[in-house]
Each structure stands twice: as structure tokens, then as C-alpha cells.
Enzyme design. Structure first.
Site, short mmCIF file in Angstrom:
data_model
loop_
_atom_site.label_atom_id
_atom_site.label_comp_id
_atom_site.label_asym_id
_atom_site.label_seq_id
_atom_site.Cartn_x
_atom_site.Cartn_y
_atom_site.Cartn_z
N SER A 10 20.94 31.87 38.44
CA SER A 10 21.99 30.86 38.66
C SER A 10 22.36 30.15 37.36
O SER A 10 21.49 29.74 36.60
CB SER A 10 21.51 29.84 39.69
OG SER A 10 22.45 28.78 39.76
N THR A 67 22.61 28.50 47.46
CA THR A 67 23.19 29.81 47.20
C THR A 67 22.46 30.82 48.08
O THR A 67 21.66 30.45 48.95
CB THR A 67 23.16 30.13 45.69
OG1 THR A 67 23.89 31.33 45.47
CG2 THR A 67 21.75 30.28 45.14
N LYS A 88 23.35 29.56 52.51
CA LYS A 88 24.58 28.81 52.77
C LYS A 88 24.91 28.66 54.26
O LYS A 88 25.42 27.63 54.67
CB LYS A 88 25.77 29.47 52.06
CG LYS A 88 25.77 29.29 50.55
CD LYS A 88 27.06 29.85 49.97
CE LYS A 88 27.16 29.65 48.48
NZ LYS A 88 28.50 29.99 47.98
N ASP A 103 33.47 25.33 47.49
CA ASP A 103 33.96 26.60 46.94
C ASP A 103 35.48 26.70 46.99
O ASP A 103 36.11 27.22 46.06
CB ASP A 103 33.33 27.79 47.68
CG ASP A 103 31.89 28.04 47.22
OD1 ASP A 103 31.56 27.68 46.08
OD2 ASP A 103 31.11 28.59 48.02
N TYR A 145 32.64 37.13 38.20
CA TYR A 145 32.68 36.63 36.82
C TYR A 145 31.69 37.32 35.88
O TYR A 145 31.57 36.92 34.72
CB TYR A 145 32.50 35.09 36.77
CG TYR A 145 31.24 34.58 37.40
CD1 TYR A 145 31.22 34.19 38.74
CD2 TYR A 145 30.06 34.48 36.67
CE1 TYR A 145 30.07 33.73 39.33
CE2 TYR A 145 28.90 34.00 37.25
CZ TYR A 145 28.92 33.64 38.59
OH TYR A 145 27.76 33.17 39.17
N1 LIG Z 1 33.30 32.75 41.17
C1 LIG Z 1 32.55 32.18 42.09
O1 LIG Z 1 32.28 30.97 42.04
C2 LIG Z 1 32.03 33.00 43.24
C3 LIG Z 1 31.61 32.35 44.43
C4 LIG Z 1 31.15 33.13 45.48
C5 LIG Z 1 31.10 34.53 45.36
N2 LIG Z 1 31.50 35.11 44.20
C6 LIG Z 1 31.48 36.57 44.06
O2 LIG Z 1 32.25 37.13 45.10
C7 LIG Z 1 31.76 38.40 45.48
C8 LIG Z 1 31.63 38.48 46.99
O3 LIG Z 1 30.66 37.54 47.44
P1 LIG Z 1 30.40 37.29 49.00
O4 LIG Z 1 29.39 36.23 49.08
O5 LIG Z 1 31.68 37.14 49.74
O6 LIG Z 1 29.74 38.69 49.44
P2 LIG Z 1 29.69 39.32 50.91
O7 LIG Z 1 29.74 38.27 51.96
O8 LIG Z 1 28.52 40.26 50.88
O9 LIG Z 1 31.04 40.20 51.03
C9 LIG Z 1 31.23 41.33 50.24
C10 LIG Z 1 32.67 41.83 50.37
O10 LIG Z 1 32.83 42.94 49.47
C11 LIG Z 1 33.30 44.07 50.22
N3 LIG Z 1 32.79 45.31 49.65
C12 LIG Z 1 31.51 45.61 49.31
N4 LIG Z 1 31.42 46.87 48.84
C13 LIG Z 1 32.68 47.39 48.90
C14 LIG Z 1 33.25 48.65 48.56
N5 LIG Z 1 32.50 49.64 48.06
N6 LIG Z 1 34.57 48.81 48.72
C15 LIG Z 1 35.34 47.82 49.21
N7 LIG Z 1 34.87 46.60 49.57
C16 LIG Z 1 33.55 46.40 49.41
C17 LIG Z 1 32.78 43.84 51.61
O11 LIG Z 1 33.51 44.64 52.51
P3 LIG Z 1 32.83 45.17 53.89
O12 LIG Z 1 33.00 44.06 54.87
O13 LIG Z 1 33.60 46.38 54.23
O14 LIG Z 1 31.39 45.47 53.59
C18 LIG Z 1 33.03 42.34 51.77
O15 LIG Z 1 34.39 42.07 52.02
C19 LIG Z 1 30.44 38.56 44.71
O16 LIG Z 1 30.67 39.38 43.61
C20 LIG Z 1 30.09 37.16 44.27
O17 LIG Z 1 29.34 37.14 43.07
C21 LIG Z 1 31.98 34.37 43.15
#
Ligand SMILES: NC(=O)c1ccc[n+]([C@@H]2O[C@H](COP(=O)([O-])OP(=O)(O)OC[C@H]3O[C@@H](n4cnc5c(N)ncnc54)[C@H](OP(=O)(O)O)[C@@H]3O)[C@@H](O)[C@H]2O)c1
Length: 280
Positions: free
Chosen positions: A20, A67, A71, A108, A225
Site C-alpha cells: 500500500s 483495502t 472493504k 473512492d 496505476y
Molecule cells: N486508482 C485507484 O485508486 C484504484 C482504486 C481501486 C481499484 N483500482 C484498480 O482497479 C482495478 C480493479 O479493481 P477491483 O477492486 O474493481 O477488482 P475486482 O472487483 O476484482 O474486478 C475486476 C474487474 O476486472 C475484470 N476483468 C478481470 N480479468 C479480465 C479479463 N481477462 N478480461 C476482461 N475483464 C477482466 C472483471 O470482469 P469479470 O467480472 O468478468 O471477472 C471485473 O470487472 C485493479 O487493477 C485495482 O488496482 C484502482
């Protein structure tokens, strides 16, 4: 604000936690604003979350961030959940109140929209449709943020269609689920494109999305990121679209949390951004 008799404390609970960047972010601000205190990484397994949260008041913590994997679970533990955190279905910030009770909030969505405002100050959220790829946890906060900013139409597309359909039904309003196969055509006329999937992250394949139909004046946002410039952002930049990376969302979600705990609204400055960028 100075607290001569008190060492300020906050932290982030997760499992694992050492990746983190939040300790670097909040400790930078504590020092920058002359506050005596610390923000610490707290390695808490799922089984220990309730006891860890309940210990915060006794230990003198002002609150904490949450995190993965805490959450959603925290929603059921804290004494009160803000309406926005309830809508998003996740708590990313806990505030210890004067009487020792715990309030769950979610910043967020704020982090996402504040990042867009910082990087694209002339952006008008009501200028046209947004396309959101992904329907996981992060997507929920992005949808809430875009809806609350008045985006007139949100085309939500996910690899597993049932998750997009469920989110569209839950959030309602401007959110419409479209099939994964139509993701290319869905970009026609869009003003904003957001990747909320993990695709493009280091170790993952690039997001499989052809940008031909996307207007060149659309803003392209990736919430990933690491790396800072994902393959999606690189393609978008090459064809002339403005881009926003995911670091700003991380930095800006910290602001209201820091203010809630310590009473100072901290700034996201180029120096802070460069300091965190150097750790990516
Ligand atoms: N910048 C920030 O502050 C911030 C904050 C939060 C999260 N993030 C980033 O956002 C991303 C998602 O986080 P999350 O917590 O939402 O994860 P999550 O709940 O596990 O969701 C993952 C998403 O990615 C999709 N996905 C995974 N593999 C895929 C593939 N091969 N092809 C197409 N879609 C795919 C999933 O689709 P399915 O439903 O089909 O599996 C789902 O929509 C992460 O990289 C995280 O680091 C960034």
C-alpha cells in the site's frame, strides 16, 4: 492544527498490506502540515477485522483506511455507514467519533472525480455519454461518482455480462449494460471512457478494446496505476485523446479521509505526486 498532548494515529488495514502507498501519502501530509503523528500499515486477516476496528478508539486512532479484503465486510461491523458508502457497497475509510463509535465512509468516488477535475479542469461531466469497462468493486464507486456528477448516459460493459446487468439494475438512472462483444461500437459518441478492470496492470494482458470508434476529443481514464501509462492510455494518447492515469484517484481519495481524521484539507501537489510515482 496542533495537538500538543496527542500523537495522531491512523492506518490502513489490509491483507496483504505492505504494497500500500497510503502510508507514504499520509505520512507526507502529516509532516507537510506540521502534525505530530503516524499513519501505519496494519496487517489484519479477515478473521481479525472486527476486533481490529473495535480496538481503534482504545488505541487512540482517529480512524483508518480499508483495502482488500476488508472493504465490504466493514459495512457490517461499523456503527453507521454513510449513504454513499452504502450505495457503493464498500467502506474505504473509518472515522472514530468522539463517543468511540465507528463511521464507515467511501471516498473512492470523490478520488475519481477529483482526479478528473485536476487533470482535465475544463471537463464537463454532462457533455456526453461515458463508457465504463468493468463491473467489479472499483466500478461501483466510479458509477456512483459519474451519476452524481450528472453524466447523462453510462454504458456499462463487463466480460461477465450478468455482473454488468446486475449493477445497471442496482444503480439505475443513466446506467445501461451492453454486451462485451459490443464494446468497440459502444465508444461511438462517448465523451469519457474509463477502464475499471484489472487489465493493463503489470502482469496482466492489455485491455482488449479497439478505439477506432472513440471520438478524439473523448477523455480516456484508466484507474490502474501500475504502470502509470497502461497500454490503453498509450494507444489513446497516440491517437490524440487526452488521458488520465489512476494515480490521481488514489491520491485524491486520501484528502477527505485525512481531513476527517486530522482537521486539515491536504493538497495533492506535483511534489507529492512525484514522490509516490517514484515508488511505483
Ligand atoms: N486508482 C485507484 O485508486 C484504484 C482504486 C481501486 C481499484 N483500482 C484498480 O482497479 C482495478 C480493479 O479493481 P477491483 O477492486 O474493481 O477488482 P475486482 O472487483 O476484482 O474486478 C475486476 C474487474 O476486472 C475484470 N476483468 C478481470 N480479468 C479480465 C479479463 N481477462 N478480461 C476482461 N475483464 C477482466 C472483471 O470482469 P469479470 O467480472 O468478468 O471477472 C471485473 O470487472 C485493479 O487493477 C485495482 O488496482 C484502482
Amino acid at each position: 492544527m496542533s495537538h500538543p498532548d496527542r500523537f495522531l494515529l491512523a492506518g490502513v488495514m489490509g491483507w496483504p498490506i505492505m504494497h500500500s502507498r497510503s502510508p507514504k501519502l499520509h505520512n507526507y501530509w502529516l509532516e507537510r502540515y506540521g502534525l505530530v503523528g503516524a499513519y501505519v500499515p496494519l496487517a489484519i486477516p479477515a478473521s481479525g477485522l472486527e476486533a481490529a476496528l473495535r480496538a481503534l478508539p482504545a488505541l487512540g486512532f482517529s480512524g483508518c483506511n480499508l483495502t482488500i479484503p476488508h472493504k465490504e465486510a466493514a459495512l457490517r461491523i461499523v456503527d453507521e455507514v454513510s449513504p454513499l458508502a452504502q450505495r457503493i457497497g464498500a467502506v474505504n475509510c473509518v472515522v472514530v467519533r468522539e463517543d468511540g463509535s465507528l463511521e464507515g465512509r467511501n471516498y473512492d468516488a470523490f478520488g475519481f472525480t477529483a482526479s478528473l477535475r485536476e487533470r482535465a479542469p475544463d471537463l464537463r461531466f454532462d457533455a456526453g455519454p461515458a463508457v465504463v469497462i468493468g463491473a467489479g468493486g472499483a466500478s461501483r464507486a466510479i458509477l456512483a461518482g459519474l451519476i452524481d456528477e450528472g453524466v447523462p448516459e453510462i454504458r456499462l460493459i463487463n466480460r461477465s455480462p450478468e455482473r454488468a446487468q446486475a449493477l445497471a439494475a442496482e444503480f439505475g438512472g443513466p446506467v445501461r449494460a451492453l454486451p462485451w462483444e459490443e464494446r468497440g461500437q459502444a465508444l461511438h459518441g462517448a465523451a469519457i471512457l474509463v477502464n475499471t478492470t484489472s487489465q493493463g496492470m503489470v502482469g496482466e494482458a492489455p485491455l482488449d478494446l479497439a478505439l477506432e470508434a472513440l471520438p478524439v476529443d473523448a477523455l480516456v481514464v484508466d484507474i490502474v496505476y501500475v504502470p502509470l501509462e497502461t497500454p490503453l492510455l498509450a494507444s489513446a494518447r497516440t491517437r490524440g485523446n487526452r488521458t488520465v492515469d489512476g494515480l490521481g484517484m488514489l491520491l485524491h481519495q486520501g484528502r477527505p479521509a485525512f481531513e476527517a481524521w486530522f482537521g486539515v484539507d491536504p493538497q495533492v501537489t506535483p511534489e507529492l505526486r512525484a514522490m509516490i510515482e517514484a515508488t511505483l
